[in-house]
Design a protein around this motif. Structure first.
Motif, PDB file in Angstrom:
ATOM      1  N   UNK A 128       0.808  -1.201  -0.193  1.00 37.48           N
ATOM      2  CA  UNK A 128      -0.085   0.098   0.114  1.00 37.48           C
ATOM      3  C   UNK A 128       0.761   1.022   0.059  1.00 37.48           C
ATOM      4  N   UNK A 129       0.731   2.111  -1.116  1.00 37.79           N
ATOM      5  CA  UNK A 129       1.607   3.210  -1.227  1.00 37.79           C
ATOM      6  C   UNK A 129       0.850   4.509  -1.361  1.00 37.79           C
ATOM      7  N   UNK A 130       1.368   5.540  -0.799  1.00 36.52           N
ATOM      8  CA  UNK A 130       0.641   6.835  -1.008  1.00 36.52           C
ATOM      9  C   UNK A 130       0.674   7.347  -2.383  1.00 36.52           C
ATOM     10  N   UNK A 131      -0.651   7.998  -2.787  1.00 36.20           N
ATOM     11  CA  UNK A 131      -1.001   8.491  -3.897  1.00 36.20           C
ATOM     12  C   UNK A 131      -0.644   9.657  -4.348  1.00 36.20           C
ATOM     13  N   UNK A 132      -0.329  10.417  -3.455  1.00 37.16           N
ATOM     14  CA  UNK A 132       0.228  11.811  -3.510  1.00 37.16           C
ATOM     15  C   UNK A 132       0.833  12.226  -2.255  1.00 37.16           C
ATOM     16  N   UNK A 133       1.363  13.477  -2.143  1.00 40.88           N
ATOM     17  CA  UNK A 133       1.991  14.066  -1.170  1.00 40.88           C
ATOM     18  C   UNK A 133       0.685  14.583  -0.010  1.00 40.88           C
ATOM     19  N   UNK A 134       1.059  14.366   1.061  1.00 43.63           N
ATOM     20  CA  UNK A 134       0.123  15.053   1.996  1.00 43.63           C
ATOM     21  C   UNK A 134       0.529  14.295   3.615  1.00 43.63           C
ATOM     22  N   UNK A 135      -0.766  14.293   4.489  1.00 46.75           N
ATOM     23  CA  UNK A 135      -0.635  13.784   5.772  1.00 46.75           C
ATOM     24  C   UNK A 135      -1.305  12.848   6.088  1.00 46.75           C
ATOM     25  N   UNK A 136      -1.072  11.914   6.785  1.00 46.95           N
ATOM     26  CA  UNK A 136      -1.986  10.675   7.159  1.00 46.95           C
ATOM     27  C   UNK A 136      -3.190  11.098   8.228  1.00 46.95           C
ATOM     28  N   UNK A 137      -4.310  10.741   8.128  1.00 50.36           N
ATOM     29  CA  UNK A 137      -5.301  11.092   9.269  1.00 50.36           C
ATOM     30  C   UNK A 137      -5.557   9.993   9.932  1.00 50.36           C
ATOM     31  N   UNK A 138      -5.875  10.343  11.037  1.00 48.23           N
ATOM     32  CA  UNK A 138      -6.404   9.021  12.015  1.00 48.23           C
ATOM     33  C   UNK A 138      -7.627   8.539  11.638  1.00 48.23           C
ATOM     34  N   UNK A 139      -8.072   7.289  11.788  1.00 50.33           N
ATOM     35  CA  UNK A 139      -7.012   6.129  12.592  1.00 50.33           C
ATOM     36  C   UNK A 139      -6.068   5.537  11.356  1.00 50.33           C
ATOM     37  N   UNK A 140      -5.144   4.913  11.994  1.00 48.39           N
ATOM     38  CA  UNK A 140      -4.173   4.292  11.046  1.00 48.39           C
ATOM     39  C   UNK A 140      -4.181   2.855  11.547  1.00 48.39           C
ATOM     40  N   UNK A 141      -4.298   2.004  10.624  1.00 50.80           N
ATOM     41  CA  UNK A 141      -4.266   0.441  10.969  1.00 50.80           C
ATOM     42  C   UNK A 141      -3.194   0.092  11.795  1.00 50.80           C
ATOM     43  N   UNK A 142      -3.064  -1.130  12.374  1.00 47.83           N
ATOM     44  CA  UNK A 142      -1.886  -1.774  13.069  1.00 47.83           C
ATOM     45  C   UNK A 142      -1.582  -2.974  12.667  1.00 47.83           C
ATOM     46  N   UNK A 143      -0.287  -3.409  12.703  1.00 50.83           N
ATOM     47  CA  UNK A 143       0.220  -4.939  12.080  1.00 50.83           C
ATOM     48  C   UNK A 143      -0.889  -6.066  12.797  1.00 50.83           C
ATOM     49  N   UNK A 144      -1.163  -6.858  11.895  1.00 53.18           N
ATOM     50  CA  UNK A 144      -2.100  -8.146  12.240  1.00 53.18           C
ATOM     51  C   UNK A 144      -3.293  -7.866  11.896  1.00 53.18           C
ATOM     52  N   UNK A 145      -3.949  -6.558  11.465  1.00 55.79           N
ATOM     53  CA  UNK A 145      -5.464  -6.389  11.299  1.00 55.79           C
ATOM     54  C   UNK A 145      -5.639  -6.881   9.849  1.00 55.79           C
ATOM     55  N   UNK A 146      -6.821  -7.586   9.779  1.00 54.63           N
ATOM     56  CA  UNK A 146      -7.277  -8.081   8.529  1.00 54.63           C
ATOM     57  C   UNK A 146      -7.872  -6.838   7.777  1.00 54.63           C
ATOM     58  N   UNK A 147      -7.618  -7.022   6.338  1.00 55.87           N
ATOM     59  CA  UNK A 147      -8.416  -5.966   5.561  1.00 55.87           C
ATOM     60  C   UNK A 147      -9.133  -6.875   4.454  1.00 55.87           C
TER      61      UNK A 147
END
Length: 315
Positions: free
Chosen positions: A68-87
């Motif tokens: 998963x990569x950023x598609x533009x320049x900017x700031x990440x908003x909450x919430x941010x996922x955690x390792x081990x989370x299913x998507x």
């Protein structure tokens, strides 16, 4: 003559004492009776179903990964996922706000219907999986194309097997196998794919092995052992592993067979397939009356004196 009489008597007495047996000297039978004898248990050769097994090392792997990569320049908003989370496929994993949107507060302007761009970019998962790593936190400034997370597809979980080129004739796609986990569990598996490249230094070819049943939660790069049958299972004479002795180089093998109730003799044997607790005896042919030492046989010489503790009947 009288002066030589005492000397003659001394010679006669010495001859009498030298010819008489010592009173406390043990007889030959008594000396043999006090020799120690090894306490052993015995059994007979049994017929079991065995197969010649090729055991190789492998590593667990998730070959199908989604970055998963950023598609533009900017700031990440909450919430941010955690390792081990299913998507799920198509699920929004990260929300990105462009730097222009943050400066102009475009996300808060709702009065003008002509303003269709709010500067909020949603980054979605391309496939269903589990997040292996999350590289950024809420509020972080990211560049276009920068990696945000890595997810792997559990449905494509498998093991990477490197097969020496000298053993390639025993491995084929679709071949069933057994996967031995470090905790003792055994999973059924199957050789899935073969890669058309070989390691130039190690001279190995890479295969992928996938479990054919339920798969427990396993991490990547877990070392396992994989058993592949070189030959079809067959019925053959076997002995317990402890009954077969060998030299330091494991080039010569032998067993100890009872000649009678108190004597065991060394018999060279030729072994075949070896399992966890049994070894195939290819030659010579032992009959049901031949009693083989199962324990107490280590270090015994040929024709050693033994004492049978009990007769073990193999099932």
């Amino acid at each position: 003559m009288p002066r030589f009489l005492p000397f003659t008597l001394l010679l006669a007495l010495a001859a009498c004492h030298s010819g008489a047996p010592a009173a406390n000297a043990p007889a030959d039978g008594e000396e043999a009776a006090v020799k120690p004898r090894a306490v052993v248990t015995v059994g007979t050769v049994q017929r079991d179903t065995v197969a010649d097994v090729l055991r190789l090392s492998a590593l667990s792997a998730y070959p199908a990964k989604d970055v998963l990569r950023a598609t533009t320049t900017g700031y990440l908003l909450a919430p941010v996922p955690v390792p081990g989370q299913r998507v799920a496929a198509g699920q929004t994993v990260f929300t990105l706000q462009t730097k222009e949107s943050r400066v102009l507060h475009l996300d808060k302007l709702t009065g003008d219907p002509r303003l269709r761009f709010s500067g909020i970019i949603r980054i979605k998962a391309g496939q269903a999986g589990v997040l292996a790593t999350v590289d950024k936190l809420a509020g972080d400034y990211v560049q276009d194309g920068e990696q945000l997370a890595l997810s792997y597809d559990r449905a494509r979980f498998g093991f990477v097997l490197d097969v020496p080129v000298t053993q390639l004739r025993y491995v084929r796609v679709g071949q069933p196998c057994r996967i031995h986990l470090p905790d003792g569990r055994i999973l059924p598996g199957r050789v899935a794919e073969v890669l058309a490249t070989a390691d130039a230094a190690l001279q190995t070819q890479r295969y992928t092995v996938r479990p054919t049943g339920p798969v427990p939660e396993l991490p990547e790069n877990l070392a396992v052992q994989i058993d592949l049958d070189r030959t079809a299972p067959r019925l053959t004479p076997t002995l317990p592993r402890a009954a077969v002795l060998s030299d330091e180089t494991q080039t010569q093998f032998w067993v100890m067979r009872l000649l009678n109730d108190s004597t065991a003799a060394k018999v060279p044997v030729r072994v075949g397939a070896q399992q966890a607790d049994r070894i195939e005896i290819q030659s010579p042919t032992f009959g049901p009356q031949d009693r083989i030492l199962l324990s107490g046989n280590y270090g015994l010489d040929d024709t050693a004196a033994v004492k049978v503790e009990r007769r073990t009947v193999e099932k």
